[in-house]
Design an enzyme around this catalytic site. Sequence first.
Site, PDB file in Angstrom:
ATOM      1  N   HIS A 156      12.634   0.890 -25.023  1.00  0.00           N
ATOM      2  CA  HIS A 156      12.527   1.063 -26.474  1.00  0.00           C
ATOM      3  C   HIS A 156      11.215   0.546 -27.031  1.00  0.00           C
ATOM      4  O   HIS A 156      10.814   0.941 -28.125  1.00  0.00           O
ATOM      5  CB  HIS A 156      13.690   0.348 -27.168  1.00  0.00           C
ATOM      6  N   ASP A 363       4.633  -0.901 -32.131  1.00  0.00           N
ATOM      7  CA  ASP A 363       6.070  -0.614 -32.166  1.00  0.00           C
ATOM      8  C   ASP A 363       6.369   0.563 -31.261  1.00  0.00           C
ATOM      9  O   ASP A 363       5.642   1.571 -31.283  1.00  0.00           O
ATOM     10  CB  ASP A 363       6.512  -0.262 -33.594  1.00  0.00           C
TER      11      ASP A 363
END
Length: 456
Positions: A156, A363
């Site tokens: 992720h 991110d």
Amino acid sequence: MARILVVSNRVAPLSEGQAPTGGLAVGVLGALKEVGGIWMGWNGEIARESGTPLAQQDSGAISLITWPLSQYDYDTFYRGFANSVLWPVFHFRTDLLHYRDEDYEGYKRVNRIFAERLQRMARPGDLIWVHDYHFLPLAQYCRELGMQHKFGLFLHIPFPSDQVFRTIPHHADLARAMAAFDLIGLQTSDDLQAMRDYYERHLGAACSHDTLVLNGKATRLGVYPIGVCPEDIQALSREHRNSRESIKLKSGLQHRRLIISVDRLDYSKGLVERFRGFERLLDTRPRFRGQVSFVQIAPPSRADVHGYRSLRRLLEQTAGRINGRWTELSWTPIRYMNRSFDRATLMSFFRASQVGLVTSLRDGMNLVAKEYVAAQPEDDPGVLVLSEFTGAARELSEGALLINPYDTAGMARALRSALDMQSAERRRRHEIMMDVLRKNSLTAWRERFIEDLGGI
């Protein structure tokens, strides 16, 4: 269809009214609600011994199987190697790397506990879907126990450049262990390229576009951008637009326009940078003083991990300084809240705002950006101001206003553009982004990954 066993550090709550924490929880729970399966992980509690007692909670086709960690395993596996080595390095913050041998041993120990538990639960033909940086060596330990299942890892978070990845002590051992997976999924093509570069340059792997071969073992690589369920979010924000919390928010604004940000309290999110960007807006555009409020919701996260307490102090000092400079009797520029809100309330807050601000320094994806877009009213949508260093920027570049979060002047200009943007342009941009969200939905993410894993 084969049964799916999901492994992650934490599992999402199944009870109504409890808010899932983080993109992993929201994404995986949403996927399992559609197909069913078993989700196993840490229950968030500390006990005398890791792995006991075992607890099972069933809801429809989903079974959650959880257990506690010992204090030692929590300190070494979770606080230590996972969040003081892997998390900062994968987010390009090598200055925050804090390594100890005992933490690495604890990390491997917990992975072995999960492997043993997984071996007892798995049936022939099950697909094993492992999530994130907590379990990079899990497939290798399962192979050592004789498991012949298909193992997939979805990362992720970003995968760093090869030079950054090599700052991790024992990086080569970790990388060899990761190659025991049959499929590794990443958020963006940049992450995939960085992984291939490392394996080719430092382990001598043979890499094609979507496969690496190390010591005769092939591992497929793929880009699987995690998504949201846009129609569900639209319905949720519409249904709760007049909730008590939403009405309180609007009442406090007194018809001022709203810039909103929602993040865990984490140094990767660019929180200090966004405060300074908003300050620059007030500094250079006096017409926005008293006319725009900035709400930052930042629930505490990993408060006992090295570096997080100092981050919280810095944010409080920065917000206090800005508010001290600009506050009027009837207006406070920044409302900074260290607390959580349930998902429905957050979606209603997004709907009530004119600008969603995401300034991550790095991110993997950032689902908040996608949720913000999906929560907007179609006839009068807000504008997404988005860091170019998020995975979401790869998909939403045509609709969002992209920024470099290190450039406070550029951020201030983007905020000004967002606040001044005309309705027709806002609707056009929102339509473009909604088309992307529908195409790369949570369902599409899950189906692609599971189909590719099953087809190997």
